[in-house]
Design a protein around this motif. Structure first.
Motif, mmCIF file in Angstrom:
data_model
loop_
_atom_site.group_PDB
_atom_site.id
_atom_site.type_symbol
_atom_site.label_atom_id
_atom_site.label_comp_id
_atom_site.label_asym_id
_atom_site.label_seq_id
_atom_site.Cartn_x
_atom_site.Cartn_y
_atom_site.Cartn_z
ATOM 1 N N UNK A 116 0.827 -1.208 0.000
ATOM 2 C CA UNK A 116 0.000 0.000 0.000
ATOM 3 C C UNK A 116 0.861 1.258 0.000
ATOM 4 N N UNK A 117 2.111 1.106 -0.410
ATOM 5 C CA UNK A 117 3.045 2.235 -0.435
ATOM 6 C C UNK A 117 3.246 2.819 0.961
ATOM 7 N N UNK A 118 3.178 1.935 1.962
ATOM 8 C CA UNK A 118 3.430 2.336 3.348
ATOM 9 C C UNK A 118 4.712 1.647 3.792
ATOM 10 N N UNK A 119 5.767 2.387 3.942
ATOM 11 C CA UNK A 119 7.064 1.816 4.296
ATOM 12 C C UNK A 119 7.137 1.528 5.794
ATOM 13 N N UNK A 120 8.133 0.743 6.179
ATOM 14 C CA UNK A 120 8.348 0.464 7.603
ATOM 15 C C UNK A 120 8.604 1.760 8.374
#
Length: 253
Positions: free
Chosen positions: A4-8
Protein backbone atom coordinates in the motif's frame (compact mmCIF):
# COMPACT_ATOMS: atom_id res chain seq x y z
CA UNK A 1 -0.48 -8.60 1.95
CA UNK A 2 -0.85 -6.22 -1.01
CA UNK A 3 1.59 -3.34 -0.82
CA UNK A 4 0.00 0.00 0.00
CA UNK A 5 3.05 2.23 -0.44
CA UNK A 6 3.43 2.34 3.35
CA UNK A 7 7.06 1.82 4.30
CA UNK A 8 8.35 0.46 7.60
CA UNK A 9 9.57 3.97 8.39
CA UNK A 10 6.06 5.36 7.90
CA UNK A 11 4.60 2.62 10.09
CA UNK A 12 7.02 3.48 12.89
CA UNK A 13 6.17 7.18 12.50
CA UNK A 14 2.45 6.37 12.81
CA UNK A 15 3.06 4.21 15.88
CA UNK A 16 5.04 7.00 17.52
CA UNK A 17 2.43 9.64 16.70
CA UNK A 18 -0.35 7.41 18.06
CA UNK A 19 1.57 6.85 21.30
CA UNK A 20 2.22 10.58 21.69
CA UNK A 21 -1.43 11.41 21.00
CA UNK A 22 -2.84 8.67 23.24
CA UNK A 23 -4.83 7.12 20.39
CA UNK A 24 -4.83 3.93 18.34
CA UNK A 25 -2.70 3.46 15.25
CA UNK A 26 -5.83 3.09 13.11
CA UNK A 27 -7.28 6.35 14.42
CA UNK A 28 -3.96 8.04 13.71
CA UNK A 29 -4.16 6.81 10.12
CA UNK A 30 -7.51 8.60 9.91
CA UNK A 31 -5.77 11.85 10.87
CA UNK A 32 -2.63 11.07 8.89
CA UNK A 33 -1.67 14.74 8.56
CA UNK A 34 -0.43 14.46 12.15
CA UNK A 35 2.06 11.73 11.20
CA UNK A 36 5.57 13.10 10.54
CA UNK A 37 5.93 11.66 7.05
CA UNK A 38 5.98 12.73 3.41
CA UNK A 39 2.62 13.82 1.91
CA UNK A 40 2.40 10.70 -0.27
CA UNK A 41 2.97 8.52 2.81
CA UNK A 42 0.25 10.40 4.68
CA UNK A 43 -2.11 9.82 1.76
CA UNK A 44 -1.31 6.10 1.80
CA UNK A 45 -2.18 5.94 5.51
CA UNK A 46 -5.46 7.73 4.85
CA UNK A 47 -6.34 5.25 2.08
CA UNK A 48 -5.56 2.36 4.43
CA UNK A 49 -7.87 3.87 7.06
CA UNK A 50 -10.66 4.28 4.49
CA UNK A 51 -10.25 0.63 3.48
CA UNK A 52 -10.21 -0.88 6.97
CA UNK A 53 -12.89 1.11 8.82
CA UNK A 54 -15.82 -0.18 6.70
CA UNK A 55 -14.60 -3.73 7.35
CA UNK A 56 -14.71 -3.09 11.10
CA UNK A 57 -18.33 -2.01 10.74
CA UNK A 58 -19.10 -5.18 8.78
CA UNK A 59 -17.40 -7.30 11.45
CA UNK A 60 -20.10 -6.40 13.97
CA UNK A 61 -22.90 -7.93 11.90
CA UNK A 62 -21.41 -10.52 9.54
CA UNK A 63 -20.61 -14.15 10.22
CA UNK A 64 -16.89 -15.05 10.06
CA UNK A 65 -17.19 -16.90 6.75
CA UNK A 66 -18.87 -13.93 5.09
CA UNK A 67 -16.43 -11.47 6.63
CA UNK A 68 -13.33 -13.35 5.49
CA UNK A 69 -14.72 -13.59 1.97
CA UNK A 70 -15.44 -9.86 2.04
CA UNK A 71 -11.90 -9.05 3.19
CA UNK A 72 -10.40 -11.26 0.49
CA UNK A 73 -12.49 -9.55 -2.18
CA UNK A 74 -12.08 -5.93 -1.06
CA UNK A 75 -8.35 -6.29 -0.45
CA UNK A 76 -7.81 -8.19 -3.71
CA UNK A 77 -5.96 -10.92 -1.85
CA UNK A 78 -6.61 -13.67 -4.41
CA UNK A 79 -5.29 -11.51 -7.25
CA UNK A 80 -2.31 -10.48 -5.14
CA UNK A 81 -1.27 -14.05 -4.29
CA UNK A 82 -2.01 -15.45 -7.76
CA UNK A 83 1.14 -13.85 -9.15
CA UNK A 84 2.25 -16.67 -11.43
CA UNK A 85 5.12 -17.77 -9.19
CA UNK A 86 5.74 -21.34 -8.02
CA UNK A 87 4.37 -20.52 -4.56
CA UNK A 88 1.09 -19.07 -5.83
CA UNK A 89 -0.98 -22.32 -5.62
CA UNK A 90 0.06 -22.88 -1.99
CA UNK A 91 -0.84 -19.31 -1.05
CA UNK A 92 -4.24 -19.61 -2.74
CA UNK A 93 -4.83 -22.90 -0.90
CA UNK A 94 -4.08 -21.09 2.35
CA UNK A 95 -6.76 -18.53 1.52
CA UNK A 96 -9.27 -21.30 0.88
CA UNK A 97 -8.31 -22.97 4.16
CA UNK A 98 -8.87 -19.66 5.95
CA UNK A 99 -12.35 -19.49 4.39
CA UNK A 100 -13.15 -23.00 5.61
CA UNK A 101 -11.89 -22.28 9.13
CA UNK A 102 -14.00 -19.12 9.28
CA UNK A 103 -17.13 -20.95 8.08
CA UNK A 104 -16.72 -23.33 11.00
CA UNK A 105 -17.58 -20.43 13.32
CA UNK A 106 -20.67 -19.33 11.40
CA UNK A 107 -22.87 -21.21 13.88
CA UNK A 108 -22.28 -18.40 16.40
CA UNK A 109 -24.18 -15.13 16.17
CA UNK A 110 -22.05 -12.08 15.24
CA UNK A 111 -19.78 -10.81 16.63
CA UNK A 112 -19.27 -13.83 18.91
CA UNK A 113 -18.13 -16.06 16.04
CA UNK A 114 -15.31 -13.72 15.07
CA UNK A 115 -14.25 -13.33 18.70
CA UNK A 116 -14.05 -17.11 19.14
CA UNK A 117 -12.17 -17.59 15.89
CA UNK A 118 -9.54 -14.97 16.72
CA UNK A 119 -9.10 -16.36 20.23
CA UNK A 120 -8.63 -19.89 18.93
CA UNK A 121 -6.16 -18.76 16.26
CA UNK A 122 -4.10 -16.94 18.89
CA UNK A 123 -4.07 -20.02 21.11
CA UNK A 124 -3.21 -22.30 18.18
CA UNK A 125 0.01 -20.36 17.70
CA UNK A 126 0.90 -21.11 21.33
CA UNK A 127 0.01 -24.80 20.93
CA UNK A 128 2.49 -25.15 18.09
CA UNK A 129 5.21 -24.81 20.73
CA UNK A 130 3.56 -27.15 23.26
CA UNK A 131 6.09 -29.61 24.70
CA UNK A 132 4.16 -32.30 26.59
CA UNK A 133 7.38 -33.72 28.05
CA UNK A 134 7.88 -30.62 30.22
CA UNK A 135 6.33 -30.48 33.68
CA UNK A 136 4.20 -27.37 33.50
CA UNK A 137 0.61 -26.14 33.52
CA UNK A 138 -1.10 -25.61 30.16
CA UNK A 139 -3.88 -23.01 30.16
CA UNK A 140 -6.21 -23.71 27.25
CA UNK A 141 -9.79 -23.17 26.06
CA UNK A 142 -12.21 -26.03 25.50
CA UNK A 143 -12.15 -25.40 21.76
CA UNK A 144 -8.39 -25.72 21.58
CA UNK A 145 -8.30 -28.81 23.80
CA UNK A 146 -9.80 -31.00 21.06
CA UNK A 147 -7.49 -33.86 20.20
CA UNK A 148 -5.22 -33.31 23.22
CA UNK A 149 -4.90 -35.32 26.42
CA UNK A 150 -3.30 -34.60 29.79
CA UNK A 151 -2.71 -36.76 32.88
CA UNK A 152 -4.58 -34.27 35.08
CA UNK A 153 -7.22 -31.77 33.98
CA UNK A 154 -8.86 -28.93 35.92
CA UNK A 155 -12.11 -27.84 34.26
CA UNK A 156 -13.00 -24.54 35.92
CA UNK A 157 -16.12 -22.41 36.00
CA UNK A 158 -18.71 -25.21 36.00
CA UNK A 159 -21.50 -22.72 36.65
CA UNK A 160 -24.61 -21.74 34.73
CA UNK A 161 -24.08 -18.62 32.60
CA UNK A 162 -20.43 -19.68 32.20
CA UNK A 163 -20.77 -23.31 31.07
CA UNK A 164 -23.25 -23.29 29.50
CA UNK A 165 -22.60 -19.67 28.61
CA UNK A 166 -25.66 -17.46 28.84
CA UNK A 167 -25.22 -16.21 25.26
CA UNK A 168 -25.32 -19.77 23.93
CA UNK A 169 -28.79 -20.29 25.39
CA UNK A 170 -30.18 -17.69 23.00
CA UNK A 171 -28.79 -19.48 19.93
CA UNK A 172 -30.30 -22.45 18.06
CA UNK A 173 -28.62 -25.62 19.31
CA UNK A 174 -26.50 -23.43 21.57
CA UNK A 175 -27.08 -25.61 24.63
CA UNK A 176 -26.06 -28.77 22.77
CA UNK A 177 -22.89 -27.08 21.54
CA UNK A 178 -21.99 -26.10 25.11
CA UNK A 179 -22.74 -29.65 26.30
CA UNK A 180 -20.42 -30.99 23.60
CA UNK A 181 -17.67 -28.61 24.71
CA UNK A 182 -18.09 -29.74 28.31
CA UNK A 183 -17.74 -33.35 27.15
CA UNK A 184 -14.57 -32.42 25.26
CA UNK A 185 -13.09 -30.94 28.43
CA UNK A 186 -14.02 -33.90 30.61
CA UNK A 187 -12.56 -36.45 28.21
CA UNK A 188 -9.17 -34.70 27.98
CA UNK A 189 -8.13 -36.22 31.33
CA UNK A 190 -6.20 -39.51 31.24
CA UNK A 191 -6.26 -40.31 34.96
CA UNK A 192 -7.62 -37.48 37.11
CA UNK A 193 -10.27 -34.82 36.52
CA UNK A 194 -11.19 -31.87 38.74
CA UNK A 195 -14.43 -29.95 38.12
CA UNK A 196 -14.57 -26.67 40.02
CA UNK A 197 -17.50 -24.48 41.06
CA UNK A 198 -17.15 -21.08 42.73
CA UNK A 199 -19.63 -20.06 45.40
CA UNK A 200 -18.94 -16.41 44.61
CA UNK A 201 -16.96 -14.96 41.73
CA UNK A 202 -16.35 -11.47 40.39
CA UNK A 203 -17.99 -10.65 37.07
CA UNK A 204 -17.75 -7.18 35.56
CA UNK A 205 -16.36 -5.89 38.84
CA UNK A 206 -19.19 -7.23 41.01
CA UNK A 207 -19.39 -10.33 43.24
CA UNK A 208 -22.06 -12.74 41.98
CA UNK A 209 -23.28 -16.20 42.98
CA UNK A 210 -24.09 -18.51 40.09
CA UNK A 211 -25.87 -21.85 40.22
CA UNK A 212 -23.76 -24.96 39.60
CA UNK A 213 -23.72 -25.92 35.93
CA UNK A 214 -26.67 -28.00 34.83
CA UNK A 215 -24.15 -30.30 33.14
CA UNK A 216 -22.93 -31.47 36.55
CA UNK A 217 -26.31 -33.07 37.19
CA UNK A 218 -25.91 -35.13 34.02
CA UNK A 219 -22.90 -36.93 35.53
CA UNK A 220 -23.84 -40.04 37.55
CA UNK A 221 -23.40 -38.96 41.15
CA UNK A 222 -21.62 -42.21 42.02
CA UNK A 223 -18.74 -41.05 39.83
CA UNK A 224 -18.30 -37.78 41.72
CA UNK A 225 -16.25 -37.15 44.84
CA UNK A 226 -17.10 -33.75 46.30
CA UNK A 227 -14.39 -31.73 48.04
CA UNK A 228 -15.51 -28.44 49.60
CA UNK A 229 -13.67 -25.65 51.33
CA UNK A 230 -14.95 -25.11 54.85
CA UNK A 231 -17.55 -22.35 54.89
CA UNK A 232 -18.02 -22.47 51.13
CA UNK A 233 -20.82 -24.91 50.48
CA UNK A 234 -22.62 -25.37 47.17
CA UNK A 235 -26.01 -26.51 48.40
CA UNK A 236 -27.30 -27.59 45.00
CA UNK A 237 -24.50 -30.04 44.41
CA UNK A 238 -24.45 -31.17 48.04
CA UNK A 239 -28.14 -31.99 47.86
CA UNK A 240 -27.65 -33.85 44.61
CA UNK A 241 -24.86 -35.97 46.05
CA UNK A 242 -26.55 -36.47 49.41
CA UNK A 243 -29.26 -38.43 47.66
CA UNK A 244 -26.64 -40.85 46.34
CA UNK A 245 -23.73 -42.86 47.60
CA UNK A 246 -21.19 -40.30 46.44
CA UNK A 247 -18.51 -39.15 48.85
CA UNK A 248 -18.51 -35.66 50.33
CA UNK A 249 -15.27 -34.45 51.85
CA UNK A 250 -14.92 -31.16 53.75
CA UNK A 251 -11.54 -29.47 53.48
CA UNK A 252 -10.40 -26.61 55.71
CA UNK A 253 -9.88 -23.33 53.88
Amino acid sequence: MPKRRISDKTVQAAIGAAADGGTSILEMCGTSAQVPARPEAQEALARFHAEVVPLLVEAATRKPGELVQLVIRRCNLAEHYDDGTAGAPARLNNLEELREIARGYDRYAPPRGLERMLTDIALTADLDDLDESRQRVTLITLHMAKGLEFPVVFLTGLEDKLLPHERALAEPRGLEEERRLCYVGITRARSRLYLTVANVRTLFGKPVSLAPSQFLYDIPSALLHLVELEGHRSQGIVGHLARSSANVKLTAS
